[in-house]
Design an enzyme around this catalytic site. Structure first.
Site, PDB file in Angstrom:
ATOM      1  N   ARG A  37     -17.522 -20.817  16.264  1.00 18.78           N
ATOM      2  CA  ARG A  37     -15.693 -21.063  17.395  1.00 18.78           C
ATOM      3  C   ARG A  37     -14.416 -20.263  17.530  1.00 18.78           C
ATOM      4  O   ARG A  37     -13.517 -19.713  17.593  1.00 18.78           O
ATOM      5  CB  ARG A  37     -15.018 -22.471  17.130  1.00 18.78           C
ATOM      6  CG  ARG A  37     -15.684 -23.862  17.072  1.00 18.78           C
ATOM      7  CD  ARG A  37     -14.927 -25.470  16.842  1.00 18.78           C
ATOM      8  NE  ARG A  37     -13.871 -25.478  17.076  1.00 18.78           N
ATOM      9  CZ  ARG A  37     -13.182 -25.760  18.579  1.00 18.78           C
ATOM     10  NH1 ARG A  37     -14.500 -26.829  18.861  1.00 18.78           N
ATOM     11  NH2 ARG A  37     -12.266 -26.139  19.207  1.00 18.78           N
ATOM     12  N   ASP A  55     -12.712 -24.836   7.906  1.00 18.75           N
ATOM     13  CA  ASP A  55     -12.716 -26.351   7.608  1.00 18.75           C
ATOM     14  C   ASP A  55     -12.151 -27.284   6.997  1.00 18.75           C
ATOM     15  O   ASP A  55     -12.348 -27.047   6.395  1.00 18.75           O
ATOM     16  CB  ASP A  55     -14.713 -26.898   7.122  1.00 18.75           C
ATOM     17  CG  ASP A  55     -15.095 -28.597   8.184  1.00 18.75           C
ATOM     18  OD1 ASP A  55     -13.683 -29.080   8.134  1.00 18.75           O
ATOM     19  OD2 ASP A  55     -15.606 -28.397   8.365  1.00 18.75           O
ATOM     20  N   ASN A  81      -0.538 -26.435  13.641  1.00 16.22           N
ATOM     21  CA  ASN A  81      -1.291 -27.241  14.849  1.00 16.22           C
ATOM     22  C   ASN A  81      -2.053 -27.668  14.888  1.00 16.22           C
ATOM     23  O   ASN A  81      -2.314 -28.808  15.912  1.00 16.22           O
ATOM     24  CB  ASN A  81      -1.081 -25.708  15.989  1.00 16.22           C
ATOM     25  CG  ASN A  81      -1.766 -26.386  16.826  1.00 16.22           C
ATOM     26  OD1 ASN A  81      -1.278 -26.697  17.821  1.00 16.22           O
ATOM     27  ND2 ASN A  81      -3.096 -25.902  17.088  1.00 16.22           N
ATOM     28  N   TYR A 145      -3.507 -41.269  13.759  1.00 23.96           N
ATOM     29  CA  TYR A 145      -2.821 -40.678  14.584  1.00 23.96           C
ATOM     30  C   TYR A 145      -1.308 -40.491  14.369  1.00 23.96           C
ATOM     31  O   TYR A 145      -0.900 -39.800  13.765  1.00 23.96           O
ATOM     32  CB  TYR A 145      -3.517 -39.736  15.848  1.00 23.96           C
ATOM     33  CG  TYR A 145      -2.324 -39.506  16.353  1.00 23.96           C
ATOM     34  CD1 TYR A 145      -3.870 -38.275  16.202  1.00 23.96           C
ATOM     35  CD2 TYR A 145      -1.839 -39.023  17.619  1.00 23.96           C
ATOM     36  CE1 TYR A 145      -3.413 -36.965  16.843  1.00 23.96           C
ATOM     37  CE2 TYR A 145      -1.145 -37.496  18.018  1.00 23.96           C
ATOM     38  CZ  TYR A 145      -2.030 -36.798  17.479  1.00 23.96           C
ATOM     39  OH  TYR A 145      -1.213 -34.976  18.300  1.00 23.96           O
ATOM     40  N   LYS A 149       1.394 -38.164  11.954  1.00 25.16           N
ATOM     41  CA  LYS A 149       2.118 -37.623  13.005  1.00 25.16           C
ATOM     42  C   LYS A 149       3.813 -37.645  12.128  1.00 25.16           C
ATOM     43  O   LYS A 149       4.380 -36.843  12.491  1.00 25.16           O
ATOM     44  CB  LYS A 149       2.295 -37.314  14.312  1.00 25.16           C
ATOM     45  CG  LYS A 149       1.193 -36.774  14.847  1.00 25.16           C
ATOM     46  CD  LYS A 149       1.319 -35.125  15.330  1.00 25.16           C
ATOM     47  CE  LYS A 149       0.203 -34.536  13.925  1.00 25.16           C
ATOM     48  NZ  LYS A 149      -0.111 -33.239  13.696  1.00 25.16           N
ATOM     49  N   VAL A 178       1.268 -33.731  26.585  1.00 26.16           N
ATOM     50  CA  VAL A 178       0.718 -32.333  28.010  1.00 26.16           C
ATOM     51  C   VAL A 178      -0.680 -32.409  27.862  1.00 26.16           C
ATOM     52  O   VAL A 178      -1.840 -32.963  27.328  1.00 26.16           O
ATOM     53  CB  VAL A 178       0.934 -31.119  27.114  1.00 26.16           C
ATOM     54  CG1 VAL A 178       2.605 -30.885  27.084  1.00 26.16           C
ATOM     55  CG2 VAL A 178       0.513 -30.368  25.726  1.00 26.16           C
ATOM     56  N   THR A 180      -4.155 -31.633  27.943  1.00 24.90           N
ATOM     57  CA  THR A 180      -5.484 -31.235  26.955  1.00 24.90           C
ATOM     58  C   THR A 180      -6.127 -31.760  26.582  1.00 24.90           C
ATOM     59  O   THR A 180      -6.644 -32.961  26.929  1.00 24.90           O
ATOM     60  CB  THR A 180      -4.443 -29.860  25.530  1.00 24.90           C
ATOM     61  OG1 THR A 180      -4.316 -31.315  25.079  1.00 24.90           O
ATOM     62  CG2 THR A 180      -3.617 -29.510  25.640  1.00 24.90           C
TER      63      THR A 180
END
Length: 260
Positions: A37, A55, A81, A145, A149, A178, A180
């Site tokens: 990556r 990682d 991010n 999730y 956040k 958005v 992605t």
């Protein structure tokens, strides 16, 4: 020009923002979880100065990343991010922690606590979904999730207070829904506006100059009393007692002390 490090920047919004910041002349450093990556990230963002590999499901690799950042620093901005949508119970990381908790909540805490001197600006990725997060902090390692956040928003506000005397700015950023890989390609929000928000907070210029402990959406900050789903944030994020409880819990799990 600024020296900016962005976690989770081998693809998605992190990569798009890195490309935009590099084009603006900044020294941008990427992050990827493995060498393949990292190679892909270098090819996608040739203007980047380097790519750090770690990682973030691993406490030890995240601590090693922070040590590398200290060697390469100092930094103008660190953008927290990296994030996962799945992985509440499975998959688990290298040390057995649920991957979502490790990447979304624990890793940014570790990096922000260990990078010394701290960057001039911390940017923490939140989401409108944080409104559905559980502020009780029960069973934190099994967080969703939305929970994670909310944690990130609370961390942004706690670090804003803790590092204020060092002149460090710490803000939460809601990029919106958005298009992605993470959010789905049919998401309706404006990705260019999200990238502009990344740039604004990473640079700390314009309306963001001197601002800390704020929640941002489309390059404007708001309060917990704002009524819009995207523009406002959950009032529990302002609770300093809950923030401190979160910090104490993450210190206990990671063995990493917060900045004094």
């Amino acid at each position: 020009m600024a020296r900016i490090f962005i976690t989770g920047s081998s693809d998605g919004l992190g990569l798009r923002s890195a490309q935009a910041l590099a084009k603006r002349g900044h020294d941008v450093y990427l992050h990827a979880r493995n060498s393949q990556r990292a190679q892909d990230a270098r090819a996608a963002c040739p203007g980047a100065k380097d790519v750090f590999i770690a990682d973030l499901t691993s406490i030890e690799e995240t601590k090693s990343l922070a040590a590398q950042l200290n060697q390469a620093g100092p930094w103008d901005a660190i953008v927290h991010n990296a994030g996962l949508m799945d992985g509440v119970a499975r998959p688990r990381g290298k040390e057995g922690l649920p991957a979502l908790f490790a990447v979304n909540t624990l890793a940014p805490y570790i990096v922000a606590s260990l990078v010394d001197p701290p960057p001039k600006r911390h940017v923490w990725l939140s989401s409108a979904m944080h409104r559905g997060g559980d502020s009780s902090l029960r069973n934190i390692q099994q967080c969703s999730y939305s929970d994670s956040k909310l944690h990130d928003t609370m961390l942004a506000f706690w670090f804003a207070r803790r590092l204020a005397d060092k002149g460090v700015l710490s803000n939460a950023l809601n990029p919106g829904w958005v298009p992605t890989k993470l959010s789905g390609w049919g998401a309706p929000d404006d990705i260019d506006a999200a990238i502009d928000n990344y740039a604004l907070l990473s640079e700390g210029t314009g309306i963001a100059e001197g601002q800390t402990g704020k929640y941002w959406y489309h390059s404007r900050f708001s309060t917990s009393k704002s009524s819009g789903r995207e523009t406002g944030y959950k009032s529990a994020a302002d609770d300093e007692g809950r923030q401190s409880q979160l910090i104490e819990t993450l210190e206990k799990i990671s063995g990493v002390k917060p900045p004094q």
